[in-house]
Write an enzyme that holds these catalytic residues in place. Structure first.
Site: not given
Length: 449
Positions: A315, A373
């Site tokens: 991320h 996600d």
């Protein structure tokens, strides 16, 4: 907003210019949590120089009291509340109230807030005709951008943000109508009749009802599925100054109406590097195809010369485990169990991929942990959403964050129009050339096919 004089520390950062031999003192401002910042607002005035920070990765564009992230420690808090606690104990509309007003609602305020949102769920009937102007195969996000932007043409009584009442009406309308807009985009894409909202249903249940019910059958859905959808919205409610939120703030700084600002945020979210990550995860899992193929794709991910990348790992902000990922993983198992899809091949690939990646020195060293996600795409696919709708659901959850950030910015007494500076590397001053003396270029060759 923040009182800078109260937050300034006695310490400062000294900037020394080797060319002039001058020193400049930059005040240090202390945040309530996280790193302190250098106050560079007078830097150009005093030194004649700007800072250079592509992507604004080291620049605080505003001060905010809404969301705090510590990427190194894997912390995400809304108004001081840990995301795990909010996802476990609060429903989405409570989190909406928290983001907008700073505190969790009392039972009475919670009910009043729910009633207000429910009373704004319908769209102006003329907006329904707007959908028919889109091609049937239009991407749902294209429809979202158009319809949300068009709200300002129908709701003139909530575009004057200098009026606190109009500000709040705009906030409530956006939170209430965005699920209706998203559900209608889906219905339009598959040729089914629009389903109007029902005020007797919860926020998440109402969205699922508008999306999946048909007039010919009774709509039934389990509480666990509704809870998973609600939790999805909670986990996507706000994420500090990301690309789409910064877009909303930048658009709002010019004085644009709130509907236009949120439409701008949706457009930014549409980018595959931002809101399209969970869709990319599904495509990756489908490309892997089978658990036995995972080692091959792990090796491909490690190969710098191979374009393949493991989507859903790592991320931009979190250098530790994404605090939202563990909650989403739990929801994924609950949804698949409820729908009798525990044998789902994509889930098996995802679980095995996570196990290998978390033990592999390459991923540990680079801190490529699963993010939110990684599992959210599996949940949405299991619920029956096409991948084109994944970013739409992200936008529905994130709208409250956008409008809360917009509201905070508008109410900030030092709010200024956004105007980033640049490092110019182009041509310096040169004389104008007559047309007859200009050199012929070949940049248009591709046009003559």
């Amino acid at each position: 907003m923040a009182d800078y004089e109260d937050n300034k520390q006695n310490t400062s950062f000294t900037l020394f210019n080797n060319e002039t031999g001058k020193s400049y003192e930059l005040p240090v401002i202390k945040g309530k949590d996280g790193p302190n910042v250098l106050d560079i607002r007078k830097l150009y005035q005093e030194t004649g120089m700007f800072t250079y920070d592509p992507g604004f990765t080291s620049t605080a564009s505003c001060d905010s009291s809404i969301t705090f992230i510590d990427g190194n420690k894997g912390i995400l808090r809304h108004r001081g509340y840990d995301i795990h606690e909010l996802a476990s104990h609060s429903e989405f509309l409570e989190v909406c109230y928290l983001l907008l007003h700073g505190d969790l609602p009392s039972p009475e305020d919670k009910q009043k807030f729910k009633d207000v949102i429910r009373n704004h769920t319908m769209l102006h009937e003329q907006l329904v005709h707007l959908y028919r102007g889109f091609r049937r195969d239009a991407h749902p996000m294209a429809i979202m951008v158009g319809v949300v932007g068009a709200l300002s043409a129908f709701y003139h009584d909530s575009t004057d943000f200098s009026d606190i009442n109009q500000r709040m009406i705009a906030c409530h309308r956006l939170i209430a109508k965005i699920p209706t807009i998203g559900a209608m985009a889906y219905k339009y894409s598959i040729g089914q009749p629009f389903v109007y909202p029902r005020n007797d249903l919860s926020y998440a249940e109402n969205f699922l009802y508008m999306t999946f019910s048909v007039p010919t059958e009774e709509f039934k859905i389990s509480k666990k599925i509704v809870q998973a959808m609600d939790r999805f919205f909670v986990l996507h409610a706000d994420h500090e100054q990301n690309a789409s939120t910064s877009t909303v703030r930048l658009a709002g700084s010019s004085g644009a109406n709130p509907f236009a600002c949120i439409a701008a945020g949706i457009a930014s979210l549409w980018g595959p590097a931002h809101g399209g990550a969970n869709e990319a995860v599904i495509k990756m899992l489908e490309e892997i195809g089978d658990v036995k193929n995972i080692p091959e794709f792990i090796n491909k991910a490690k190969d710098k010369n191979d374009p393949f990348r493991l989507m859903g790992f790592g991320h931009r902000v979190y250098k530790n485990y994404d605090p939202r990922a563990s909650v989403m993983k739990e929801s994924a198992h609950e949804v698949l169990e409820e729908l009798n899809k525990l044998d789902d091949p994509l889930l098996k690939i995802a679980i095995e991929l996570e196990k290998i990646a978390l033990k592999d020195e390459y991923f540990i060293e680079k801190k490529l942990f699963p993010n939110v996600d990684f599992y959210s795409g599996i949940i949405l696919k299991a619920l029956g959403f096409p991948t084109s709708m994944f970013t739409v659901l992200f936008a529905i959850g994130r709208t409250v964050g956008w409008i809360s950030q917009w509201k905070e910015m508008i109410e900030d007494p030092i709010n200024k129009i956004g105007r980033p500076r640049q490092l110019y590397l182009g041509k310096t001053s040169r004389e104008f050339q007559k047309e007859s003396t200009r050199e012929k270029k070949s940049i248009f060759k591709w046009l003559w096919k």
